[in-house]
Design an enzyme around this catalytic site. Structure first.
Site, PDB file in Angstrom:
ATOM      1  N   LYS A   1       0.812  -1.210   0.000  1.00  0.00           N
ATOM      2  CA  LYS A   1       0.000   0.000   0.000  1.00  0.00           C
ATOM      3  C   LYS A   1       0.855   1.275   0.000  1.00  0.00           C
ATOM      4  O   LYS A   1       2.065   1.222   0.234  1.00  0.00           O
ATOM      5  CB  LYS A   1      -0.947  -0.031   1.202  1.00  0.00           C
ATOM      6  CG  LYS A   1      -1.982  -1.161   1.111  1.00  0.00           C
ATOM      7  CD  LYS A   1      -2.925  -1.129   2.298  1.00  0.00           C
ATOM      8  CE  LYS A   1      -3.981  -2.217   2.198  1.00  0.00           C
ATOM      9  NZ  LYS A   1      -4.882  -2.187   3.371  1.00  0.00           N
TER      10      LYS A   1
ATOM     11  N   THR B   1      -4.727  -7.654  10.569  1.00  0.00           N
ATOM     12  CA  THR B   1      -5.063  -6.407   9.879  1.00  0.00           C
ATOM     13  C   THR B   1      -4.664  -5.191  10.710  1.00  0.00           C
ATOM     14  O   THR B   1      -4.143  -4.211  10.190  1.00  0.00           O
ATOM     15  CB  THR B   1      -6.573  -6.367   9.564  1.00  0.00           C
ATOM     16  OG1 THR B   1      -6.892  -7.509   8.757  1.00  0.00           O
ATOM     17  CG2 THR B   1      -6.962  -5.109   8.829  1.00  0.00           C
TER      18      THR B   1
ATOM     19  N   ARG C   1      -1.085 -14.530   4.061  1.00  0.00           N
ATOM     20  CA  ARG C   1      -1.798 -13.868   5.156  1.00  0.00           C
ATOM     21  C   ARG C   1      -1.049 -14.023   6.475  1.00  0.00           C
ATOM     22  O   ARG C   1      -1.047 -13.108   7.299  1.00  0.00           O
ATOM     23  CB  ARG C   1      -3.231 -14.377   5.247  1.00  0.00           C
ATOM     24  CG  ARG C   1      -4.041 -13.911   4.011  1.00  0.00           C
ATOM     25  CD  ARG C   1      -5.492 -14.253   4.072  1.00  0.00           C
ATOM     26  NE  ARG C   1      -6.203 -13.553   5.129  1.00  0.00           N
ATOM     27  CZ  ARG C   1      -6.601 -12.280   5.066  1.00  0.00           C
ATOM     28  NH1 ARG C   1      -6.323 -11.546   4.012  1.00  0.00           N
ATOM     29  NH2 ARG C   1      -7.280 -11.743   6.061  1.00  0.00           N
TER      30      ARG C   1
ATOM     31  N   ASN D   1      -2.079   0.102   6.873  1.00  0.00           N
ATOM     32  CA  ASN D   1      -1.517  -1.147   7.398  1.00  0.00           C
ATOM     33  C   ASN D   1      -0.580  -1.867   6.436  1.00  0.00           C
ATOM     34  O   ASN D   1      -0.412  -3.079   6.508  1.00  0.00           O
ATOM     35  CB  ASN D   1      -2.630  -2.071   7.898  1.00  0.00           C
ATOM     36  CG  ASN D   1      -3.544  -2.563   6.796  1.00  0.00           C
ATOM     37  OD1 ASN D   1      -3.413  -2.185   5.636  1.00  0.00           O
ATOM     38  ND2 ASN D   1      -4.464  -3.434   7.163  1.00  0.00           N
TER      39      ASN D   1
ATOM     40  N   HIS E   1      -2.046  -5.581   1.584  1.00  0.00           N
ATOM     41  CA  HIS E   1      -3.312  -6.305   1.418  1.00  0.00           C
ATOM     42  C   HIS E   1      -2.991  -7.695   0.898  1.00  0.00           C
ATOM     43  O   HIS E   1      -2.067  -7.870   0.101  1.00  0.00           O
ATOM     44  CB  HIS E   1      -4.205  -5.589   0.397  1.00  0.00           C
ATOM     45  CG  HIS E   1      -5.313  -6.448  -0.144  1.00  0.00           C
ATOM     46  ND1 HIS E   1      -6.525  -6.574   0.493  1.00  0.00           N
ATOM     47  CD2 HIS E   1      -5.379  -7.253  -1.245  1.00  0.00           C
ATOM     48  CE1 HIS E   1      -7.294  -7.403  -0.206  1.00  0.00           C
ATOM     49  NE2 HIS E   1      -6.613  -7.831  -1.264  1.00  0.00           N
TER      50      HIS E   1
ATOM     51  N   PHE F   1     -16.073   3.270   6.286  1.00  0.00           N
ATOM     52  CA  PHE F   1     -14.671   3.603   6.013  1.00  0.00           C
ATOM     53  C   PHE F   1     -14.337   3.666   4.526  1.00  0.00           C
ATOM     54  O   PHE F   1     -13.195   3.952   4.159  1.00  0.00           O
ATOM     55  CB  PHE F   1     -13.742   2.589   6.698  1.00  0.00           C
ATOM     56  CG  PHE F   1     -13.918   1.164   6.230  1.00  0.00           C
ATOM     57  CD1 PHE F   1     -13.342   0.708   5.052  1.00  0.00           C
ATOM     58  CD2 PHE F   1     -14.664   0.269   6.986  1.00  0.00           C
ATOM     59  CE1 PHE F   1     -13.503  -0.604   4.622  1.00  0.00           C
ATOM     60  CE2 PHE F   1     -14.829  -1.050   6.571  1.00  0.00           C
ATOM     61  CZ  PHE F   1     -14.243  -1.478   5.379  1.00  0.00           C
TER      62      PHE F   1
ATOM     63  N   ARG G   1       2.951  -6.408   8.882  1.00  0.00           N
ATOM     64  CA  ARG G   1       2.189  -5.310   9.488  1.00  0.00           C
ATOM     65  C   ARG G   1       2.766  -4.896  10.838  1.00  0.00           C
ATOM     66  O   ARG G   1       2.771  -3.708  11.163  1.00  0.00           O
ATOM     67  CB  ARG G   1       0.717  -5.682   9.588  1.00  0.00           C
ATOM     68  CG  ARG G   1       0.060  -5.718   8.199  1.00  0.00           C
ATOM     69  CD  ARG G   1      -1.414  -6.016   8.280  1.00  0.00           C
ATOM     70  NE  ARG G   1      -2.052  -5.978   6.974  1.00  0.00           N
ATOM     71  CZ  ARG G   1      -2.910  -6.888   6.549  1.00  0.00           C
ATOM     72  NH1 ARG G   1      -3.234  -7.929   7.317  1.00  0.00           N
ATOM     73  NH2 ARG G   1      -3.464  -6.773   5.359  1.00  0.00           N
TER      74      ARG G   1
END
Length: 143
Positions: free
Chosen positions: A11, A93, A87, A114, A117, A59, A104
Site C-alpha cells: 500500500k 489487519t 496472510r 496497514n 493487502h 470507512f 504489518r
C-alpha cells in the site's frame, strides 16, 4: 500441499517509506515466488472498483482516498498454500495485534495504513488477480 496463486498489494504508506524490497524479501524467504508485479497509482475509479464490496461501509471513502494517495505495488505470489502463507506473513489487519516479525507489525502504523493487502481466499485471489493482470502478464516460475 497445493500450489496456489494469491494477490498482494503493498500500500501507499509502505511504498512511500521504501519498504518494497524488504517486503519482497519476506515473501521470497517464506517460499512465495513473485510471478507478476507492477507499480500503479490508482485512480479513484480503480480503487472504488477494487474495493466495491466495501462501498456501503463507513470507512469506504477514507479507504479510497488512502489507496489513491500514492503509488502501490501489486503482485501475484505463487507457492504452497499461498493464500494462507501470505496472510500469515502479513499478520493481523490491525498492526497493534500483529505478531512480531510480520509485515504489518514491522512496517504498518495503524489499522487504516496497514502496509499491505492479501487475498482472503482462492476465490478472492482469482478475482483480484484478474482485476489487475491479464493471463499473459503472469510468468510461471519453473526455475
Amino acid at each position: 500441499m497445493a500450489i496456489e496463486r494469491t494477490f498482494s498489494i503493498i500500500k501507499p504508506d509502505a511504498v512511500a517509506k521504501n519498504h518494497i524490497g524488504a517486503i519482497y524479501n519476506r515473501f521470497e524467504t517464506a517460499g512465495l515466488k513473485i510471478v507478476a508485479a507492477k507499480m500503479l497509482h490508482l485512480t479513484k475509479e480503480q480503487a472504488e472498483g477494487f474495493y466495491a464490496e466495501h462501498s456501503e461501509r463507513g470507512f469506504f471513502g477514507a479507504l479510497v482516498a488512502f489507496m489513491t494517495s500514492g503509488p502501490i505495488m501489486v503482485q501475484v505470489l505463487e507457492g504452497e498454500n499461498a493464500v494462507l502463507a501470505h496472510r500469515e506473513i502479513l499478520g493481523a489487519t490491525n498492526p497493534a495485534q500483529a505478531a512480531p516479525g510480520t509485515i504489518r507489525a514491522d512496517f504498518a502504523q495503524s489499522i487504516d495504513e496497514n502496509a499491505a493487502h492479501g487475498s482472503d481466499s482462492l476465490a478472492s485471489a482469482e478475482r483480484e488477480i484478474a482485476y489487475f493482470f491479464s493471463a499473459e502478464e503472469l510468468c510461471p516460475r519453473t526455475r
